[in-house]
Write a protein that holds these residues in place. Sequence first.
Motif, short mmCIF file in Angstrom:
data_model
loop_
_atom_site.label_atom_id
_atom_site.label_comp_id
_atom_site.label_asym_id
_atom_site.label_seq_id
_atom_site.Cartn_x
_atom_site.Cartn_y
_atom_site.Cartn_z
N THR A 232 0.84 -1.20 0.00
CA THR A 232 0.00 0.00 0.00
C THR A 232 0.87 1.25 0.00
O THR A 232 0.61 2.20 -0.76
CB THR A 232 -0.94 0.01 1.21
OG1 THR A 232 -1.76 -1.15 1.21
CG2 THR A 232 -1.83 1.25 1.19
N SER A 353 -3.89 -4.27 -1.78
CA SER A 353 -3.01 -3.19 -1.37
C SER A 353 -2.64 -2.29 -2.55
O SER A 353 -2.51 -1.07 -2.39
CB SER A 353 -1.75 -3.76 -0.73
OG SER A 353 -2.06 -4.50 0.44
N LEU A 356 -5.77 -0.15 -2.97
CA LEU A 356 -5.93 0.82 -1.89
C LEU A 356 -4.89 1.92 -1.98
O LEU A 356 -5.20 3.11 -1.77
CB LEU A 356 -5.83 0.11 -0.54
CG LEU A 356 -6.06 0.98 0.69
CD1 LEU A 356 -7.45 1.59 0.66
CD2 LEU A 356 -5.84 0.17 1.97
N GLY A 357 -3.64 1.55 -2.29
CA GLY A 357 -2.60 2.56 -2.41
C GLY A 357 -2.90 3.57 -3.50
O GLY A 357 -2.80 4.78 -3.30
#
Length: 400
Positions: A232, A353, A356-357
């Motif tokens: 992330t 991740s 989301l990142g």
Amino acid sequence: MTTVETGTTEATGRSPVRGWLAVMAVTLGIFSLMTSELLPVGLLTPVGQALDISEGTAGLMVTVPGLVAAVSAPLVTVATGHIDRRVVLVVLIGLMGAANLASAFATSFTVVLVARFLIGLSVGGFWSIAGGIALRLVPARHVARATAVIFGGVETASVLGVPSGTLIGDLSGWRTAFAAVGILGLVSLACMLFFMPRVPAGRTVTFSALPQVFRGNAGVRVGIALTFLVITGHFLAYTFVRPILQGDGVTDSSISVLLLTFGVAGICGNFIAGALVTYHLRRCVMGISAVLTAAMAVLALTDAGAFPAGAILVLWGLGYGAVPVTFQTWILDSAPDATEAATSLYVSAFNLSIALGAFLGGFAVDGIGTTSVLWAGAALTVLALFVVGGARRTVEHPAP
């Protein structure tokens, strides 16, 4: 990955050469898939300008496939549990190729996002199945090496596919870059049809096995936490590396060269970590966290053009290139008796991740400023140091 095979390989007695050709075809497929997933990282600005969207919104091209891949990793594997694995892989890689070609001709961002959704579906299902396919393709003595080669497709795409795609985009336009990856996927489809034998489905992991291995294994929980923090943090910043470098005064022509430099450094980091993880696994994780944190913090503080940025990207590439092999080793060492279920969780966490990142980074870029993603990414990666330190009391690994 999530496909559980019997203890004896079906490749016994089969030509090792043909088996290795099949392995290389699968590796090409996973390389093209992961390159496809991450390709927009180097093309956010030209795509945003062509389709009249902000760079933060353009970051959804990374968020959407990552999120979909996180869900499709276990779903596709379980849902196709009784279908020949070659058929499943061929369909998934074909879907990816078609989606990229659709992106190349898209006239609206909506079409691009639909294509990115299909790419995410392909990535999650293909990666989950491909990791365990070596047992069915090569003799038992070659399985470990063949599996490493297949995972090398993930790593090479992460560190080399993006800069290569960026270079193509800079030279011929972003549509050409998408088309090139789509054609590469179709080439890998042809190779799998030609070289891969039929691979009848074996036993598959059930949905109930996933929470069981997570709840009952502290090492897996730590590995998932490390994956979340580091991946992330990395993609929160790296998704927007092009506008970051542009803000530092780096020209478009230099950016593609710098990303290629990042890729070369990443490959070196992969080989370095591969030589160290067997005996220094915990130290490798700590080193990755420290290197990524330092690279992002220094880049946030530096505004001096292409050469200093290039030096920082070399450091960043070395750190990130070591991530896949190191974290995959952590997961496998933590759950030697449940590698397929544990790896399925890892694939989901890795792709979630990424999504989301990119998603959080888009908000930060549009709402705060481009440099903010570097500080936010560094804050997450430095937390991995504390997770590893705390894990020493509860998780035992072979590394000293």
